[in-house]
Design a protein around this motif. Sequence first.
Motif, PDB file in Angstrom:
ATOM      1  N   LYS A 294       0.815  -1.212   0.000  1.00  0.00           N
ATOM      2  CA  LYS A 294       0.000   0.000   0.000  1.00  0.00           C
ATOM      3  C   LYS A 294       0.852   1.267   0.000  1.00  0.00           C
ATOM      4  O   LYS A 294       0.451   2.287  -0.579  1.00  0.00           O
ATOM      5  N   SER A 295       2.009   1.211   0.650  1.00  0.00           N
ATOM      6  CA  SER A 295       2.859   2.401   0.731  1.00  0.00           C
ATOM      7  C   SER A 295       4.297   2.001   1.023  1.00  0.00           C
ATOM      8  O   SER A 295       4.568   0.882   1.476  1.00  0.00           O
ATOM      9  N   VAL A 296       5.218   2.934   0.731  1.00  0.00           N
ATOM     10  CA  VAL A 296       6.630   2.768   1.064  1.00  0.00           C
ATOM     11  C   VAL A 296       7.040   3.940   1.937  1.00  0.00           C
ATOM     12  O   VAL A 296       6.588   5.073   1.732  1.00  0.00           O
ATOM     13  N   LYS A 297       7.858   3.666   2.933  1.00  0.00           N
ATOM     14  CA  LYS A 297       8.283   4.722   3.853  1.00  0.00           C
ATOM     15  C   LYS A 297       9.798   4.671   4.044  1.00  0.00           C
ATOM     16  O   LYS A 297      10.362   3.613   4.286  1.00  0.00           O
ATOM     17  N   TRP A 298      10.420   5.842   3.901  1.00  0.00           N
ATOM     18  CA  TRP A 298      11.849   5.993   4.159  1.00  0.00           C
ATOM     19  C   TRP A 298      12.026   6.801   5.443  1.00  0.00           C
ATOM     20  O   TRP A 298      11.436   7.863   5.601  1.00  0.00           O
ATOM     21  N   THR A 299      12.822   6.281   6.359  1.00  0.00           N
ATOM     22  CA  THR A 299      13.129   6.994   7.592  1.00  0.00           C
ATOM     23  C   THR A 299      14.638   7.137   7.735  1.00  0.00           C
ATOM     24  O   THR A 299      15.404   6.321   7.218  1.00  0.00           O
ATOM     25  N   LYS A 300      15.063   8.187   8.431  1.00  0.00           N
ATOM     26  CA  LYS A 300      16.492   8.420   8.710  1.00  0.00           C
ATOM     27  C   LYS A 300      16.667   8.509  10.214  1.00  0.00           C
ATOM     28  O   LYS A 300      16.074   9.375  10.857  1.00  0.00           O
ATOM     29  N   ASP A 301      17.463   7.614  10.752  1.00  0.00           N
ATOM     30  CA  ASP A 301      17.683   7.583  12.200  1.00  0.00           C
ATOM     31  C   ASP A 301      16.354   7.559  12.956  1.00  0.00           C
ATOM     32  O   ASP A 301      16.197   8.192  13.999  1.00  0.00           O
ATOM     33  N   GLY A 302      15.385   6.850  12.391  1.00  0.00           N
ATOM     34  CA  GLY A 302      14.090   6.691  13.038  1.00  0.00           C
ATOM     35  C   GLY A 302      13.076   7.771  12.734  1.00  0.00           C
ATOM     36  O   GLY A 302      11.915   7.673  13.166  1.00  0.00           O
ATOM     37  N   LYS A 303      13.450   8.829  12.000  1.00  0.00           N
ATOM     38  CA  LYS A 303      12.540   9.932  11.698  1.00  0.00           C
ATOM     39  C   LYS A 303      12.138   9.899  10.226  1.00  0.00           C
ATOM     40  O   LYS A 303      12.946   9.572   9.362  1.00  0.00           O
ATOM     41  N   LEU A 304      10.885  10.285   9.949  1.00  0.00           N
ATOM     42  CA  LEU A 304      10.342  10.212   8.596  1.00  0.00           C
ATOM     43  C   LEU A 304      11.105  11.113   7.625  1.00  0.00           C
ATOM     44  O   LEU A 304      11.387  12.277   7.923  1.00  0.00           O
ATOM     45  N   VAL A 305      11.426  10.566   6.460  1.00  0.00           N
ATOM     46  CA  VAL A 305      12.002  11.336   5.354  1.00  0.00           C
ATOM     47  C   VAL A 305      10.937  11.513   4.272  1.00  0.00           C
ATOM     48  O   VAL A 305      10.642  12.618   3.846  1.00  0.00           O
ATOM     49  N   LEU A 306      10.373  10.391   3.827  1.00  0.00           N
ATOM     50  CA  LEU A 306       9.337  10.426   2.791  1.00  0.00           C
ATOM     51  C   LEU A 306       8.490   9.166   2.866  1.00  0.00           C
ATOM     52  O   LEU A 306       9.015   8.063   3.009  1.00  0.00           O
ATOM     53  N   GLU A 307       7.174   9.349   2.784  1.00  0.00           N
ATOM     54  CA  GLU A 307       6.250   8.221   2.697  1.00  0.00           C
ATOM     55  C   GLU A 307       5.362   8.431   1.482  1.00  0.00           C
ATOM     56  O   GLU A 307       4.739   9.485   1.330  1.00  0.00           O
TER      57      GLU A 307
ATOM     58  N   ASN B  31       2.405  12.060  -1.366  1.00  0.00           N
ATOM     59  CA  ASN B  31       3.652  12.000  -0.622  1.00  0.00           C
ATOM     60  C   ASN B  31       3.507  12.708   0.717  1.00  0.00           C
ATOM     61  O   ASN B  31       2.839  13.741   0.814  1.00  0.00           O
ATOM     62  N   LYS B  32       4.131  12.149   1.728  1.00  0.00           N
ATOM     63  CA  LYS B  32       4.192  12.790   3.040  1.00  0.00           C
ATOM     64  C   LYS B  32       5.671  12.970   3.383  1.00  0.00           C
ATOM     65  O   LYS B  32       6.430  12.001   3.417  1.00  0.00           O
ATOM     66  N   TYR B  33       6.081  14.220   3.610  1.00  0.00           N
ATOM     67  CA  TYR B  33       7.486  14.526   3.847  1.00  0.00           C
ATOM     68  C   TYR B  33       7.759  14.738   5.334  1.00  0.00           C
ATOM     69  O   TYR B  33       6.891  15.202   6.087  1.00  0.00           O
ATOM     70  N   GLY B  34       8.987  14.423   5.723  1.00  0.00           N
ATOM     71  CA  GLY B  34       9.404  14.663   7.092  1.00  0.00           C
ATOM     72  C   GLY B  34       9.733  16.128   7.309  1.00  0.00           C
ATOM     73  O   GLY B  34       9.737  16.936   6.368  1.00  0.00           O
ATOM     74  N   THR B  35      10.021  16.485   8.551  1.00  0.00           N
ATOM     75  CA  THR B  35      10.271  17.890   8.886  1.00  0.00           C
ATOM     76  C   THR B  35      11.556  18.419   8.257  1.00  0.00           C
ATOM     77  O   THR B  35      11.689  19.625   8.032  1.00  0.00           O
ATOM     78  N   ARG B  36      12.509  17.529   7.948  1.00  0.00           N
ATOM     79  CA  ARG B  36      13.790  17.974   7.403  1.00  0.00           C
ATOM     80  C   ARG B  36      13.938  17.667   5.919  1.00  0.00           C
ATOM     81  O   ARG B  36      15.020  17.793   5.357  1.00  0.00           O
ATOM     82  N   SER B  37      12.843  17.241   5.284  1.00  0.00           N
ATOM     83  CA  SER B  37      12.875  16.963   3.848  1.00  0.00           C
ATOM     84  C   SER B  37      11.746  17.736   3.180  1.00  0.00           C
ATOM     85  O   SER B  37      10.788  18.148   3.816  1.00  0.00           O
TER      86      SER B  37
END
Length: 294
Positions: A140-153, A161-167
Amino acid sequence: MAGSQSFFELFLLFSIFDLNLGKYAEVILGDPFTFPQDECKTESRLVKTLGQDITRSVAVGRNSTWTPDDYYRDRVNQDSSVTFSRTVFTDTGTYELTCDDDDKFTVIQLKIVPLYEPWVKEGEEVKLMCNYDCPGKDVKSVKWTKDGKLVLEHNFTSDENKYGTRSKEGKVSVSPNGFKEGDLSLTMRGAQEEDAGDYICSVHTGEGQNGKDESVTAVRVTVINRSVDHTTDSTEQPLNPDAPKEKQMETWLVVLITAALMLLVLAPVFTLFGWWLKSRRSSVSSLPGYQDVP
């Protein structure tokens, strides 16, 4: 990278889940893993399921001591627990822990997540690889996280697309054909030093209570600072101020050595040539009617 290592240890710690049918664990490829165990009064066994009614013994426990099977002896020591000193990709599978003295039965699902370690120069683009059979697994979806925090879903159903606070949009993206081609790789543009770190690619399959998250790939990114990369720095000054003088002396030394070698080679040639001229002159002077011109 002590910080990266500690993050993966936390990732391993929080990746062991209790399920209705047993336990589920995700481990980074190459990291150690200790199997959870139940207290058995007599003998206990840990086996890996290879197929229907086919198993392979991993270790046998007696008197609080586990003895590994020969197949695993290079990675499992005789100890109070069963621990893979390093995990390999083929460790992925279903394991069963049983006790001979009662009906205790525990199923352990182990998933080995491969680790990739790309590097990129500051300001350039890098692709974090991740592949998965999306149509076959109802992703249904793919999620990329960096050090446990969302980058892109990315949601394949809504194409949102759902972006993290630093992306942000334009900085990171996934392929528009990712679902069809199974390419869930993350493209990151204009890499900066703060982009270095550990990334996890995970997918969400199914819906509602039947849905679950599964980690697919771990990626450790290294960003090279251009200020310390002198391979293309044309303005770099020599560290030794006398380097030009030394270079000039080396050049003259090479010239002198070359001249000496040429002299040694040509001296015999000129000597033979002089001897040949002298002998030819003697032969000509002995001919009848020869007379030297004053």
